[in-house]
Design a protein around this motif. Structure first.
Motif, mmCIF file in Angstrom:
data_model
loop_
_atom_site.group_PDB
_atom_site.id
_atom_site.type_symbol
_atom_site.label_atom_id
_atom_site.label_comp_id
_atom_site.label_asym_id
_atom_site.label_seq_id
_atom_site.Cartn_x
_atom_site.Cartn_y
_atom_site.Cartn_z
ATOM 1 N N SER A 179 -10.925 -5.463 -7.006
ATOM 2 C CA SER A 179 -9.607 -5.275 -7.595
ATOM 3 C C SER A 179 -8.827 -4.237 -6.801
ATOM 4 N N GLN A 180 -7.644 -4.600 -6.365
ATOM 5 C CA GLN A 180 -6.795 -3.687 -5.614
ATOM 6 C C GLN A 180 -6.105 -2.700 -6.552
ATOM 7 N N GLY A 181 -5.862 -1.490 -6.039
ATOM 8 C CA GLY A 181 -5.139 -0.488 -6.812
ATOM 9 C C GLY A 181 -3.708 -0.336 -6.365
ATOM 10 N N CYS A 182 -3.304 -1.102 -5.358
ATOM 11 C CA CYS A 182 -1.945 -1.037 -4.836
ATOM 12 C C CYS A 182 -1.369 -2.452 -4.786
ATOM 13 N N SER A 183 -0.057 -2.562 -4.874
ATOM 14 C CA SER A 183 0.601 -3.870 -4.815
ATOM 15 C C SER A 183 1.609 -3.889 -3.674
ATOM 16 N N PRO A 184 1.743 -5.021 -2.979
ATOM 17 C CA PRO A 184 2.684 -5.117 -1.853
ATOM 18 C C PRO A 184 4.125 -4.909 -2.316
ATOM 19 N N ILE A 185 4.931 -4.261 -1.473
ATOM 20 C CA ILE A 185 6.338 -4.037 -1.803
ATOM 21 C C ILE A 185 7.265 -4.672 -0.776
ATOM 22 N N GLY A 186 6.709 -5.340 0.198
ATOM 23 C CA GLY A 186 7.531 -5.979 1.213
ATOM 24 C C GLY A 186 6.792 -7.123 1.857
ATOM 25 N N PRO A 187 7.385 -7.759 2.837
ATOM 26 C CA PRO A 187 6.743 -8.893 3.491
ATOM 27 C C PRO A 187 5.619 -8.465 4.430
ATOM 28 N N ALA A 196 -0.145 1.903 3.761
ATOM 29 C CA ALA A 196 -0.134 0.748 4.659
ATOM 30 C C ALA A 196 -1.233 -0.217 4.228
ATOM 31 N N GLY A 197 -0.936 -1.506 4.291
ATOM 32 C CA GLY A 197 -1.922 -2.528 4.000
ATOM 33 C C GLY A 197 -2.156 -3.380 5.231
ATOM 34 N N PHE A 245 3.402 -2.974 3.510
ATOM 35 C CA PHE A 245 3.397 -1.691 2.816
ATOM 36 C C PHE A 245 3.196 -1.927 1.330
ATOM 37 N N THR A 246 2.476 -0.985 0.708
ATOM 38 C CA THR A 246 2.069 -1.158 -0.680
ATOM 39 C C THR A 246 2.436 0.078 -1.500
ATOM 40 N N ARG A 247 2.505 -0.139 -2.808
ATOM 41 C CA ARG A 247 2.802 0.933 -3.749
ATOM 42 C C ARG A 247 1.643 1.070 -4.720
ATOM 43 N N ARG A 248 1.273 2.297 -5.002
ATOM 44 C CA ARG A 248 0.202 2.564 -5.966
ATOM 45 C C ARG A 248 0.817 2.852 -7.339
#
Length: 384
Positions: free
Chosen positions: A203-211, A256-257, A297-300
């Motif tokens: 399970s990821q703790g961050c979600s993408p915020i861009g392409p 960064a992802g 890029f991702t947001r926590r």
């Protein structure tokens, strides 16, 4: 796994290691027939690691123990941070269903010596491992272990604020256990045969915020250009005007992802932002990269982490061949109370989704799934 397989778990805290260990033993009750123990202690008890596992081995009769230390430990519905605490899971498995291997600090020879014959006879479908974050070759060892054993490798890195990073394992030479089954400095763990029914989830703790973008110029861990323009320009575009006007606010919030090539689930590795240079437009991240590599890029945030955790748990339930009987959970130290709150909410979510399954685990300084090092994730292994 046979129908006789069973798991019993206990979690306890206190002030003295001996009292905490005895509390766990009382909570476990009769563990006769159990032949494998998972043991996690908070770093406050790292000095007492040998005494703890020695006591548990003597009282339970379980010879084989695996585990490590964490800044926090967890059990069914409980998370214990910043206090002396122990989490234990005892399992009854077929005698040939598992095999421990000692610390690997370079090549795999210690594993071949201790488990090579067993691997030749049974093969391995899963390896649960614990690793020392101070050892610079851990990623290489994990990759070599997965390739050589054929096992899907999961686990986590010890987290501790002191000088000791104990792993519960077996010595490289089992002729004597005089030094106690505690070591450090590499990767150790347990291999499970294909006959042991098991499922894992990430399970990821961050979600993408861009392409998903492409790194077009870089130097080691420094992103110079993304999509043919200064890396910082692409970064600002993805994070939005509010954060772009005050880049100091991105620390601990934006990451960064690095998408994993060939993943059919859109999986990615989250890495910290190390530095931002507004003058040159460069970004430095906690991973070496190459031109042509993909990045996003991702947001926590708590909401997206909970949504993904519940998604993962529901997906695992669908894949299980029967009701789960026990499990191990490895979560990032940035999760738990640092993300979900102080009321053991992460473990409460797991209990809500899969029930009162005996669980043990710890909060790691890096999580391992499919032989790769992750961050800000939760890795669950369920036996059924």
């Amino acid at each position: 796994m046979t129908d006789s397989a069973r798991f019993k778990a206990a979690t306890a805290s206190g002030t003295e290691w001996s009292a905490i260990a005895k509390d766990c033993l009382d909570r476990l009750g009769d563990v006769g027939g159990c032949n494998l123990g998972f043991l996690y202690v908070t770093d406050a008890l790292a000095d007492d690691a040998t005494s703890i596992v020695t006591l548990l081995r003597g009282v339970t009769g379980i010879r084989d123990w695996v585990g490590t230390a964490g800044i926090g430990v967890c059990g069914t519905g409980r998370e214990l941070f910043d206090q002396p605490a122990i989490s234990v899971l005892c399992a009854t498995l077929p005698e040939d269903g598992f095999r421990l291997f000692p610390v690997l600090s370079g090549d795999l020879e210690p594993m071949r010596r201790m488990a090579g014959g067993w691997l030749d006879r049974h093969g391995a479908s899963l390896a649960l491992v614990h690793a020392d974050p101070r050892h610079q070759h851990v990623p290489d060892i994990l990759g070599a272990l997965e390739e050589a054993s054929g096992a899907f490798v999961v686990g986590g890195l010890t987290s501790a604020r002191g000088q000791l990073f104990p792993q519960f394992t077996i010595p490289g030479n089992t002729a004597t256990m005089a030094a106690g089954p505690v070591a450090d400095g590499g990767v150790s763990g347990v291999l499970f045969a294909p006959g042991v029914a098991v499922a894992t989830g990430l399970s990821q703790g961050c979600s993408p915020i861009g392409p998903v973008r492409t790194i077009t110029a870089c130097e080691e861990n420094v992103l110079v250009e993304i999509d043919g323009r200064p890396a910082l320009d692409a970064f600002k575009e993805d994070i939005g005007d509010l954060l772009a006007r005050d880049l100091r606010r991105v620390a601990g919030y934006i990451f960064a992802g690095l998408p994993i090539a060939g993943s059919d689930t859109g999986d990615y590795l989250v890495r910290d932002l190390m530095a931002i240079d507004p003058r040159t437009g460069w970004l430095a991240i906690a991973e070496r990269v190459q031109p042509g590599q993909r990045v996003l890029f991702t947001r926590r945030d708590r909401d997206s982490a909970e949504t993904d955790l519940r998604r993962m748990l529901k997906g695992m339930k669908r894949r299980l061949s029967g009701p789960p009987k026990g499990g191990i959970y490895v979560s990032c130290i940035a999760r738990g109370p640092n993300l979900f709150g102080n009321a053991s909410e992460e473990m409460t979510i797991i209990r809500e989704e899969i029930g009162d399954v005996p669980l043990a685990g710890f909060f790691a300084s890096g999580e391992i799934s499919h032989g790769r090092l992750y961050g800000y994730t939760g890795v669950l292994t369920l036996f059924c």
